[in-house]
Design a protein around this motif. Sequence first.
Motif, short mmCIF file in Angstrom:
data_model
loop_
_atom_site.label_atom_id
_atom_site.label_comp_id
_atom_site.label_asym_id
_atom_site.label_seq_id
_atom_site.Cartn_x
_atom_site.Cartn_y
_atom_site.Cartn_z
N PHE A 81 0.77 -1.19 0.03
CA PHE A 81 -0.25 -0.02 0.10
C PHE A 81 0.94 1.43 -0.09
O PHE A 81 1.97 1.19 0.16
CB PHE A 81 -1.00 -0.09 1.36
N ALA A 82 0.29 2.34 -0.31
CA ALA A 82 1.04 3.70 -0.34
C ALA A 82 1.02 4.25 1.07
O ALA A 82 2.18 4.54 1.57
CB ALA A 82 0.27 4.62 -1.48
N GLU A 83 -0.05 4.63 1.71
CA GLU A 83 -0.25 5.11 2.83
C GLU A 83 -1.52 4.61 3.80
O GLU A 83 -2.45 4.39 3.28
CB GLU A 83 -0.25 6.71 2.75
N VAL A 84 -1.22 4.78 5.08
CA VAL A 84 -2.40 4.47 5.88
C VAL A 84 -3.15 5.82 6.05
O VAL A 84 -2.56 6.82 6.42
CB VAL A 84 -1.92 4.02 7.43
N ILE A 85 -4.40 5.87 5.79
CA ILE A 85 -5.21 7.03 6.15
C ILE A 85 -5.84 7.10 7.46
O ILE A 85 -5.32 8.01 8.25
CB ILE A 85 -6.60 7.14 5.08
N ASP A 86 -6.38 6.09 8.05
CA ASP A 86 -7.03 6.15 9.29
C ASP A 86 -7.60 4.84 9.90
O ASP A 86 -7.52 4.00 9.14
CB ASP A 86 -8.17 7.23 9.38
N PHE A 87 -7.72 4.59 11.20
CA PHE A 87 -8.42 3.80 11.68
C PHE A 87 -9.89 4.16 11.39
O PHE A 87 -10.21 5.14 11.94
CB PHE A 87 -8.33 3.43 12.90
N ALA A 88 -10.99 3.40 10.89
CA ALA A 88 -12.29 3.66 10.87
C ALA A 88 -13.30 2.52 11.24
O ALA A 88 -12.60 1.46 11.51
CB ALA A 88 -12.55 4.18 9.65
N ALA A 89 -14.38 2.83 11.03
CA ALA A 89 -15.45 1.91 11.30
C ALA A 89 -16.55 1.62 10.23
O ALA A 89 -16.94 2.74 9.72
CB ALA A 89 -15.96 1.91 12.78
N ILE A 90 -16.79 0.76 9.87
CA ILE A 90 -17.97 0.59 8.79
C ILE A 90 -19.25 0.63 9.42
O ILE A 90 -19.51 -0.12 10.17
CB ILE A 90 -17.70 -0.79 8.09
N GLU A 91 -19.80 1.70 9.33
CA GLU A 91 -21.23 1.85 9.79
C GLU A 91 -22.18 1.85 8.99
O GLU A 91 -23.35 1.54 9.17
CB GLU A 91 -21.15 3.12 10.55
N HIS A 92 -22.06 2.13 7.51
CA HIS A 92 -22.95 2.21 6.38
C HIS A 92 -23.11 0.78 5.89
O HIS A 92 -22.25 -0.15 6.08
CB HIS A 92 -22.62 3.10 5.36
N GLU A 93 -24.08 0.74 4.89
CA GLU A 93 -24.44 -0.39 4.47
C GLU A 93 -23.28 -0.58 3.20
O GLU A 93 -22.67 0.01 2.71
CB GLU A 93 -25.66 -0.19 3.34
N ILE A 94 -23.11 -2.00 3.04
CA ILE A 94 -21.81 -2.32 2.07
C ILE A 94 -22.64 -2.64 0.55
O ILE A 94 -23.52 -3.41 0.80
CB ILE A 94 -21.19 -3.40 2.65
N ILE A 95 -22.03 -2.22 -0.32
CA ILE A 95 -22.65 -2.58 -1.79
C ILE A 95 -21.96 -3.55 -2.24
O ILE A 95 -20.56 -3.32 -2.32
CB ILE A 95 -22.51 -1.39 -2.65
N HIS A 96 -22.20 -4.87 -2.39
CA HIS A 96 -21.58 -5.85 -2.60
C HIS A 96 -21.02 -5.86 -4.32
O HIS A 96 -21.73 -5.53 -5.12
CB HIS A 96 -22.09 -6.96 -2.33
N ALA A 97 -19.85 -6.14 -4.46
CA ALA A 97 -19.32 -6.40 -5.88
C ALA A 97 -20.15 -7.62 -6.55
O ALA A 97 -20.59 -8.40 -6.09
CB ALA A 97 -17.88 -6.77 -5.81
N GLU A 98 -20.20 -7.50 -7.93
CA GLU A 98 -21.19 -8.39 -8.75
C GLU A 98 -20.16 -9.77 -8.70
O GLU A 98 -20.75 -10.73 -8.60
CB GLU A 98 -21.49 -7.94 -9.98
N ARG A 99 -19.09 -9.40 -9.06
CA ARG A 99 -18.29 -10.94 -9.20
C ARG A 99 -17.37 -10.80 -8.07
O ARG A 99 -16.56 -9.92 -7.51
CB ARG A 99 -17.48 -10.64 -10.51
N PRO A 100 -17.11 -12.08 -7.60
CA PRO A 100 -15.98 -11.99 -6.67
C PRO A 100 -14.66 -11.70 -6.98
O PRO A 100 -14.19 -12.00 -8.15
CB PRO A 100 -15.79 -13.72 -6.22
N GLY A 101 -13.80 -10.83 -6.20
CA GLY A 101 -12.40 -10.53 -6.59
C GLY A 101 -11.79 -9.89 -5.52
O GLY A 101 -12.16 -10.07 -4.19
N GLU A 102 -10.93 -9.25 -5.90
CA GLU A 102 -10.02 -8.59 -4.77
C GLU A 102 -10.86 -7.53 -3.69
O GLU A 102 -10.66 -7.48 -2.84
CB GLU A 102 -8.83 -7.83 -5.26
N VAL A 103 -11.82 -7.15 -4.43
CA VAL A 103 -12.51 -6.00 -3.88
C VAL A 103 -14.20 -6.66 -3.65
O VAL A 103 -14.52 -7.19 -4.71
CB VAL A 103 -12.69 -4.83 -4.46
#
Lengths: 146, 782
Positions: B634-656
Motif C-alpha cells: 500500500f502507499a499510505e495508511v489514512i486512518d482507523f475507521a469503522a464501517i457503519e454504512h451499508e456495504i454495496i457488494h461487488a457483482e463478481r468475486p474478486g479482490e474487492v
Amino acid sequence: MNELLLIVAIAGERVALPAAAVESVVELETLTPVPRAPQHVAGLSALRSRVLTVIDCMRSLELGDTDCSDGIREAAVIELDGHHYALIVDQVEDVVEALSEPVAVRAAMEPGWERVAQGMVETEQGPLLLIDVTALIAGPDVRAAA
Amino acid sequence: MDDLIADFVAECREMLEALGGEIVAWEAQPDDRARLDSIFRFVHTVKGNCGFFEFPRLEALSHAAEDALADVRAGRRHADGSLVSAVLAVIDRIGEMVAAIEAGEEMPAGDDSALIASLEPGAEGPAAVPAAVTNMEGASKASAAPRTIRLSVELLDRVMSTVSDMVLARNELARRLRESASDVPVDGAFERLSSIIAEMRDAITRTRMQRIENLFVGLPRMVRDLSAELGKQVLVDIEGGDVELDREMIEMIRDPLTHIIRNAVDHGIELPADRLKLGKREIGVLAVSARQSGNQILIGIHDDGRGIDGKKLVEKAVASGAVAKDDAAQLSHREQLALIFEAGLSTAKQVTSISGRGVGMDVVRSNIERIGGIVEVDSRLGEGTRMTLRVPLTLTIIPALTVSIAGHHFAIPRSAIEEIVRANGESVTLENLGGAGVATIRGRRVPAVSLASILGIASDVEEQDRTLVVLRPAGGDVYALSVDRIHDHEELVVKPAAPAIMATSLYAGTTLADDGSPILLMDPAGIAEVGGIKLETLERAARIAEAPAAPVSKETPVLLFRGLDGGRRALRLAVVDRIEVVDASAVKEAAGQLRVQVGDTILPLAGASAVDIGDEKVRLFRLNDGAQEMGYAFAEVIDFAAIEHEIIHAERPGEVSGVSLVNDQPAELIDAHWLFANHVGSAAQAGEPLVCRLPEDDPWMQNMLRPIVEAAGYRVVGGDDTTAADLVIVSRDAEVTTGESSRTIRLRPEPEAAGKKDESIYRYDRAGLLMALKSASGGKGR
C-alpha cells in the motif's frame, strides 16, 4: 464455687484476669517483631513449638510502652479463637477467689482502662478491676473502628 | 475370633475404598485386564473369608459376582453396562454388610436373590472357577493395599507437639554442647540423635497431611451414579491429586465439593440430546482440579454445561426480596452470579432428588468461609460454569525461602518465586523513576519494591548490594522484591497468624524455623498491594469480568489506506498482523506471482504489480488468517475507521468485495478471503510432495541443506535414484545430466557471484535459497 482470678500488675496497677482464660504464665525471652502490625502487637514468640502473638498491655491501654530491652518479661498466655497470645505484664502476683460478681465502676476511669474493664470485683485483697482479655488483645485501633 | 473379624472388616474397607475408582475405569474400558483383576480379587477375598466366618449372605453374593467376573476373565462373557451396574450393586451391598459387622450388629435380614439374578443374563454354563481361584491366590496377597489404622487427630497433635518440644530441647542441648569443651564421641552421638529427631519430625508432620486424592477418589463413582440416574453422560477429568492438604481441611471440603459437583451434573450438564442440538459433544466434561497457589489451595470445578443465567437469578432475587429492584439493575455480571450464594435461591425449574431444593450454595459458602476459604463462581450462559474453592493452606507444609532485612527474618513461599538475581549483577540494573523502582533484568523491565521500605525497617545494606527476588503472585504479574540477604530453603509448617497480624495483609501466616524461633511468612500478593505495584493481570481480569455487560458494537473496525494505484481501500483490522517496510529489491516476481521477502520468510504479495514497485521502500500489511501469512502492498495508511454504512457488494468475486462509505467517502473493501484463496491457497495445497535431488556424496548438502529442503516440503532423493526430480540442487561447477525437465539450483561456496552470467546462489544465503525453493514449488503448482 466462685471464679478464680489471677492478679497481675499492668502499668503499676493491680488488676485481675479471669484465671480460667489464662493457660499459663511464662517468661518471654526472645521477641520477633512484626513490622506493620498494629501498635499493641509487640511481636511473636515461641512457646513449646507454638507461636505466641505477644501483646503489649501498656500500648493496648494507651498508657505508653513496655520496656522490652532488658530481655525477660513475664506474660500470661491466653488462647482466643485458636490463636495463642502472650500478654506482657509487669508482674504476676497471686491467684485469689472472686467474692462477688463484677459490678460497674461508677467513677470515671482513664479511657484505656474504661475500654478493657469488665467491672470491679471484691476479693480478699480488696476491690480489683476485672479485665476483659478479648478487649485487651483487640487493642485500641480495632475497638475504635467498631 | 473377634480380632480376626476386625481384620477382615478392615481389609474389606480398604479394598472397597480403593475399588471405587477402579470400577468406573473398568466400565469405560471393559477389556482393561488390570482393573478386572483387582475387582475380581476383592470379591474373591470376601468370598474366601466369609466361608470361614460363616456369613452366608455375604458368601452367596460374592460367590455370584465372582462367577460372573470369572466368565469375563475367561473371555466367555463381555462386560457390558448392565453387568457393571450389577457388580457395583453387589459391592455396595457387601459394603453395607461389612459396616453392619463392624458395628457389631446382627447381620441384617434381607433377600439378595434379585441382585444375584441381575448378574445372570448372558452367563453361559458353569464357570471354571477353581482354576481361576488358584491362579489368583498369590497375587491377591502380593498386591494388597497398605494396611492402615485410625487415629484421632488430637493424638497426632499431641505427638507433633511433643516432637517439636524435642526439637527445641535438642537445640538447647546443641548450644550447651558448643559452650562446653568438645568431646568427639559425644558430638557424634548427638549428631545421630539430631538426624533421627529431624526424620521423626518430618514423618510426624506429614501424618496430618493427606493427598487431596483421597477426596477425589470417590468422585468418578459418584458422578457415574448421578449421571446414570439422570440419563446424562459425563466424563470426569481429575487433576492435581497429589496436592497435600491438612486432614481436617479435607474433611471440611468434602461436603461442599460434593454439593457443587452434584449441582454441576444435575443443573449444569444438559441431556445428551440437548447437547447435540446445541452443537456440543454428547458427553459433558466435568473437570476437577487442585493446585497450590501461594498460601492457598485452589480447587476448581468446571463443567461445560448450560451455565448460570444471571438475569434469571436477579429476577428471582428481586421476587424473593433478597435484592431491592433499584440495586438489581446495577449488579455486574459477577455480582449477579454471586446471588446463587444467597439463601433460598435456585434457578432449577424443577426440584429433583439430587439438588435444587434451594438449600445448598449458601451452605456451601458458609462452610468454606468457616475454614477461612472463599468460593468464586464464573459462568457463561451456554458455555459452562467454573466454581473455584480457595482454601487456606493452614498446616500445609510449604517450601519457602528465608530472607532477611536488617536482622529480621522472613519466609517467602517458593512457589511464587521466579528467580533470584543480584541487584548489581551483570544483566541487572536498578533504577528509580519518580521514586518508583524499576528493575531491568535481562532486558525485561519489572516493577521493584524494597521489602525494607514496605516493612518500615531501616536497612544498612546499600541498594546496589541487595538481592532481588522476582516474584509472581498467584494470578498476578511479576515484580521484584529487594532484600538484604537470602538465607536458606526450608520446608515450613505454616499456621495462620493472629487476626491483628493477618489484617496487615502482608503476611500469610507464621511458622517456626528450625531453631525454634518464629518466622513470618510473607504473602507475595499482599506485598505487591501494599507496595503499590499495579498488577496488570489483576486489572485485566477485572476488566474481563465487566466486559460482557457492555453492549457489543455492531461496527466493524477497519484500516483505511491508499493503495499503490491511489485507490481508497479498507481492510478489516483483525486480519492485519502488522505493517512492514521492505526494500523494493525484496519484492520479486517468482513462480508467476509477486513475492516479498520479509526477514527469513517469503510471503505472497498482493495489492501491486511489478510495475508499481519502484526503486524505493515498499510498505506492506502483513496479513494473517491464523495459519498462513501474506503481504499486501500500500502507499499510505489514512486512518482507523469503522464501517457503519451499508456495504454495496461487488457483482463478481474478486479482490474487492464491495464498496461502502467510510468516514463519509467511498472506499473499496478488500476481500481478505479472496486474497488468501488466490495467493496462498494454491501454494499451500501440497498434494504430491515434490522431489528434490541432492548429490549423495556431498556431506554439506546432506547434513546442512537437506533439512531446509525437506522443511520446504520436498522429498529428497539421492543422485542415483531414477525418480524424476522436480528440482535438482548441485554445486556450481558440477555437471548436470540434461534431459530432466526440472529446475536446477546451483550453489556457490563464496558470497560474491563470479560474473553476470552466474545465476548460482551463495550457499549460506538462506533467504535466497528459500525463495528459489518456493518458486520451484510454485512452478509445479501452476
